[in-house]
Scaffold this active site. Structure first.
Site, PDB file in Angstrom:
ATOM      1  N   CYS B 186       0.847  -1.266   0.029  1.00 19.12           N
ATOM      2  CA  CYS B 186       0.106  -0.155  -0.126  1.00 19.12           C
ATOM      3  C   CYS B 186       0.769   1.285   0.011  1.00 19.12           C
ATOM      4  O   CYS B 186       0.451   2.230  -0.471  1.00 19.12           O
ATOM      5  CB  CYS B 186      -0.891   0.025   1.130  1.00 19.12           C
ATOM      6  N   CYS B 327      12.738   5.451  -7.395  1.00 19.18           N
ATOM      7  CA  CYS B 327      11.234   5.546  -7.582  1.00 19.18           C
ATOM      8  C   CYS B 327      10.784   5.824  -6.358  1.00 19.18           C
ATOM      9  O   CYS B 327      11.529   6.452  -5.374  1.00 19.18           O
ATOM     10  CB  CYS B 327      10.954   4.058  -8.049  1.00 19.18           C
TER      11      CYS B 327
END
Lengths: 81, 368
Positions: B186, B327
């Protein structure tokens, strides 16, 4: 033959659609459906060994045969909580 | 366990259901549930187990409440930021229902305590957020003969199922985890807050059914929730005769945490967040986050090529150049470095922990 592919979670993000038809030669196995999809989208390949496949609502082995009109669901593991 | 007048009043809407009734409510009062993970799934699960009057509830979580949790972890409020989740959640459980005993366990659910903890409760809810913990919960439950009420979520998709010793287990469903970094958590991929509510509440419902011994539990059935299309599906699955835990030739006899992600880490050269500024004097920063993630913060001068477009846009990059690939949390970048290596880029490294880890060390870098 044509089967209906249903795609979940991470795979859906890669494929960009929740459902799509897939045309395969007759005699194709579950793993051939995956291979056809992965040939289009190489980003799927890391998930091959962990994704389970359900045919018409039941999880089956990848060497099982497919039939025209089957609904094939690709279920990658989901870890979030 | 017999109930007093205040409890009879509190639980009156349960007592009116024949499937629960006084006997069922007393059964709940004598029951014990362990919730592993007080996060998105744990929040609704804990609140409904507490309200339902489950007599003892254990809450295992070694984390603290963070502002980014509040979008979905509704058991916490703004004033809980910085508190231990197990303790803040226990306070809320007590506030909902003082008739419930709570065990706040502010520790990591790991192989040193898994079986011991599981053995103390009647049902276990896997509300964790990482694969090694999910396998550990499953293994400890099956070995101790306790039901594992499993759920997991990603963006708009959820899964719910129940694993027991005499039925298919999590390893029958998923014999092996995905390669580390291939399935976002998540924190990496995001999740619709209310999906956690839907799925966690469903999980609580399965746990209550098991404790009450009513209805049809999701045994051998995986419930799939799709909040985006607004539908649910069910797939059936069988015991795997080859299952490493519950198959005929089972090899797993102890609840051990699996090694996860370490092999991949050795294969990819990485730099630490503290080394990034120095490295960027000579290396280019390749940001492989998807376009919608860019709004969360950027490092000036970075080249943006989303991981999903990397293969198609390799020609925009120079294989003779040196790149630090980054990222959000370091999962996509690790994958991207492997792809770049395969494509003949020899001088590529990934930023360990991603921009989120860099932001922790650089307060002047606005990143969320």
């Amino acid at each position: 033959m044509t089967v209906r592919i249903i795609i979940f979670a991470r795979l859906r993000e890669i494929v960009g659609a929740a459902e799509r038809p897939l045309t395969l030669p007759s005699g194709a196995l579950v793993r051939d459906a995956w291979a056809a999809l992965a040939a289009e989208m190489p980003a799927l390949s890391p998930l091959e060994t962990s994704t389970r496949v359900a045919r018409n609502g039941r999880i089956i082995a990848t060497d099982e045969p497919l039939h025209d009109g089957d609904e094939i669901a690709f279920l990658p593991p989901v870890g979030g909580g | 366990m017999s109930l007093g007048p205040r409890e009879l009043r509190r639980y009156s809407r349960h007592l009116l259901i024949p499937e629960v009734g006084l006997a069922g409510q007393e059964r709940l009062a004598g029951a014990r549930a362990l919730v592993v993970g007080a996060g998105g799934l744990g929040s609704p699960a804990l609140q409904y187990l507490a309200a339902a009057g489950v007599g003892r509830i254990g809450i295992v979580d070694d984390d603290v409440v963070d502002e980014t949790n509040l979008q979905r972890q509704t058991i916490f409020g703004t004033e809980d930021i910085g508190k231990r989740k197990a303790e803040a959640a226990a306070q809320r459980v007590h506030a909902i229902n003082p008739f419930v005993a709570v065990d706040p366990l502010a520790l990591r659910f790991d192989e040193s305590n898994a079986r011991e903890l599981v053995a103390l409760y009647d049902v276990v809810l896997d509300c964790s957020d990482r694969f090694p913990t999910r396998y550990l919960v499953n293994d400890a439950c099956i070995l101790e003969g306790k039901p594992d009420v499993y759920a997991s979520i990603f963006r708009f998709d959820g899964q719910v199922g129940v694993f027991t010793r005499d039925a298919p287990c999590y390893r029958c469903l998923y014999p092996e985890p995905p390669p580390a970094g291939s399935v976002p958590t998540c924190a990496e991929g995001g999740v619709l807050g209310v999906l956690a509510g839907i799925v966690g509440a469903w999980q609580a419902s399965e746990a209550l059914k098991l404790l009450l011994r009513i209805g049809k539990p999701l045994i051998g059935r995986l419930m799939l929730v799709d909040a985006l299309d607004g539908n649910t599906r069910e797939v059936r699955f069988d015991r795997d005769p080859q299952c490493a835990l519950c198959g005929a030739g089972a090899t797993i006899r102890q609840a051990r945490e699996m090694q996860y992600g370490e092999q991949e880490a050795r294969d990819v050269e990485e730099i630490e967040p503290s080394e990034l500024d120095e490295t960027l004097r000579e290396w280019a920063l390749l940001d492989v986050r998807e376009p919608h993630e860019i709004v969360l913060g950027v490092i000036p001068g970075a080249i943006h090529v989303p991981a999903s477009e990397l293969e198609a846009r390799l020609h925009e990059l120079d294989s003779a150049r040196r790149y630090v690939v980054a990222c959000r949390v370091g999962a996509k970048s690790r994958w991207a470095v492997q792809r770049l290596r395969d494509a003949g880029f020899s001088r590529v490294r990934h930023l360990r922990g991603g921009l989120l880890a860099y932001a922790v060390e650089h307060e002047d870098f606005a990143f969320f």
